[in-house]
Design a protein around this motif. Structure first.
Motif: not given
Length: 588
Positions: A237-244
């Protein structure tokens, strides 16, 4: 029952008495001495039974392959001339004091090697799995999943199980259905993935979830597909592509380092879907192969050869060339074979050009289509492709996707045939996928990944205004030409979700009927979230050097989704059907 594993007995135990258990890999009577190769999961150990030990010798004479036995004796060094450097136990042997047959084996129905056909291997899987290759594969897989769990547990991911008996939801393949006895006429479905449940876990505030999940799809099979398979499912949760992508990339690097002692690059390279299709004809390009597709439209727009000039002047089409170094040695029979091969992918033919003297231009090439081309066209083609003497060029002309697909498949096949596949590991992120694909027969759009993938635009009206050019926030991880993981940022806005449904032709009534519980959850403060799923079977197969995932699955199904060992699927008693209020249809 044993003091050591067979593969653990080495020169450090010289002079000591050991007891080992296992299966007879081979038994040989050589002039009064009986040599037994005893095998367990750790390796093979040579045991010698001498004739002056009459009780042991009498038992050893009964031994045949795959007898289950227990042996005790003293470890001694072999003569140096008899050392076997290919075995950890190759410097020693055990002189048997006692031989105990735990269980005899009936005559074997298979050879216990790679010459056995798949049907007999799967029917007698309990024997096939004893082979060192399969033992190694399953233990490697176990090490893989252990490394995954350790990595994610250390980063506060919660291992949460999701239902196996659930509601049928369309996700691209047919569901396996399970009739309900207590709800006559109603059916559960086995999950194709935990997709909706993992999104709901994010809405429930779990923040970081993972599961090594069993998934089920009722679809036609091939080497890399099974009706039931295993995937690592992750959501944040609370992520964008780069985080995942960052977490996923670090996970795969860590796993390969621990399991194979292989260090993958940091960071992984990235490539857009459009570039991958243009250069490699695939959204999962194998970067170990140094061959690329080259668009040559500008060189053939003016020629009278309509097969080339027509597509070259059509924005929806493409003319491309594939240069194969050293390919001029291919025979006409081999070239015709490749023409048949690309026909399976929609090609109407396969034009080719052998380069005998690149500097001579048109005069230096040999091709059935050369007479339709001029000096300008041939010179431009040779220059853009970097063709050298002794090369061959294969051409594709037509609709963009078709040309890219069949030349991409040809690229892989030619590379395998001519030993042009490099060594090592080549990971890649493929990004910026189309949001939708249009089916001309059905005259409607379908989601390229799934209908919950977030589009690159945040405005539902903008999405509906130009669906053909809409990009998604999806990403795939590719390794050596195999997609090992795929995921996306999900839609968390109910209005944007309905806009995506509108493009897909799913109205509010149908959406509520099919995905009502997810849409209800979206109403109550859904956080931005995204995730990825990795194919455990495929990763294990790549690590083990296997072409088929069946070789890393303990009990796989055949190509027609049956289990030869158990006889499943099978008919059931009439009473069971009556309990479920089911009646079989007529076979006529």
């Amino acid at each position: 029952m044993r003091s050591h594993l067979c593969g653990e007995v080495n020169e450090a135990l010289d002079g000591q008495t050991v007891t080992v258990c296992g299966w007879v890999n081979r038994a040989r009577d050589l002039g009064g001495l009986i040599f037994i190769g005893l095998r367990d999961h750790a390796g093979v150990l040579q045991v010698v039974v001498e004739p002056d030990n009459e009780p042991a010798f009498a038992e050893a004479e009964k031994l045949r392959n795959e007898f289950c036995v227990r042996l005790s004796g003293k470890v001694r060094m072999r003569p140096e001339s008899q050392w076997n450097a290919d075995m950890p136990t190759g410097k020693v042997e055990v002189v048997a004091d006692s031989v105990e047959i735990i269980n005899a084996a009936a005559p074997l129905p298979l050879l216990m090697n790679d010459e056995d056909g798949e049907e007999v291997r799967l029917k007698y899987r309990f024997l096939d799995l004893r082979r060192p290759r399969l033992q190694r594969n399953l233990r490697l897989r176990s090490k893989l999943t252990r490394a995954i769990r350790n990595f994610l547990d250390d980063r506060d991911f919660v291992d949460a199980e999701t239902p196996i008996l659930t509601r049928a939801t369309p996700e691209g393949a047919r569901d396996y259905l399970v009739p309900s006895r207590v709800h006559p006429g109603s059916f559960f479905a086995l999950p194709q993935s935990p997709q909706l449940f993992k999104q709901i876990l994010m809405m429930a505030g779990l923040d970081r979830y993972y599961q090594i999940a069993r998934c089920f799809r009722d679809e036609d099979l091939r080497a890399d597909r099974q009706p039931e398979f295993t995937q690592l499912d992750m959501e944040m949760a609370f992520v964008e592509e780069a985080d995942v992508q960052g977490v996923a990339e670090n996970l795969i690097r860590k796993v390969f380092s621990e399991v194979l002692d292989v260090e993958l690059p940091d960071p992984f390279p990235r490539m857009t879907y459009a570039e991958a299709m243009r250069r490699y004809g695939s959204d999962k390009p194998d970067l170990r192969i140094d061959l690329e597709l080259v668009t040559i439209c500008e060189h053939v727009r003016h020629v009278e050869f309509k097969v080339f000039s027509g597509p070259a002047n059509d924005p929806a089409s493409r003319v491309a060339a594939l240069r194969v170094p050293g390919g001029a040695e291919l025979t006409r029979k081999q070239i015709d074979g490749y023409a048949d091969f690309v026909g399976r992918y929609g090609a109407k033919g396969l034009a080719w050009m052998k380069v005998n003297d690149a500097a001579a231009g048109l005069e230096g090439v040999q091709s059935p289509v050369a007479k339709f081309l001029d000096e300008q066209a041939v010179t431009g083609i040779l220059n853009d492709t970097g063709a050298q003497n002794g090369d061959i060029l294969f051409f594709g002309a037509g609709e963009k996707v078709t040309v890219s697909t069949f030349l991409g498949a040809l690229r892989l096949q030619v590379a395998r045939d001519l030993d042009l596949v490099g060594e090592g590991w080549k990971p890649l992120w493929v990004v910026d996928f189309p949001m939708f694909e249009y089916d001309t027969e059905d005259e409607r759009y379908y989601a390229l990944h799934h209908p919950f993938t977030a589009p690159a635009v945040h405005d539902g009206d903008a999405l509906k205004a130009d669906p053909v050019n809409a990009l998604s926030r999806a990403y795939d991880m590719v390794l050596n030409g195999s997609e090992i993981g795929g995921g996306s940022i999900r839609i968390h806005d109910p209005k944007l979700q309905q806009a995506a449904f509108d493009v897909l032709g799913i109205d509010e009534t149908e959406a509520k009927e099919r995905f009502g519980f997810l849409l209800e959850a979206l109403k109550y403060g859904c956080p931005p979230h995204g995730g990825i799923a990795f194919g455990i079977d495929r990763i294990a197969a790549l690590m083990a050097g296997e072409d088929s995932i069946r070789e890393v699955i303990a009990f796989p199904k055949t190509a027609n989704a049956s289990c030869l060992m158990t006889g499943a699927p099978a008919a059931v008693e009439a009473e069971q059907l009556q309990e479920l209020q089911l009646k079989l249809g007529s076979s006529e």
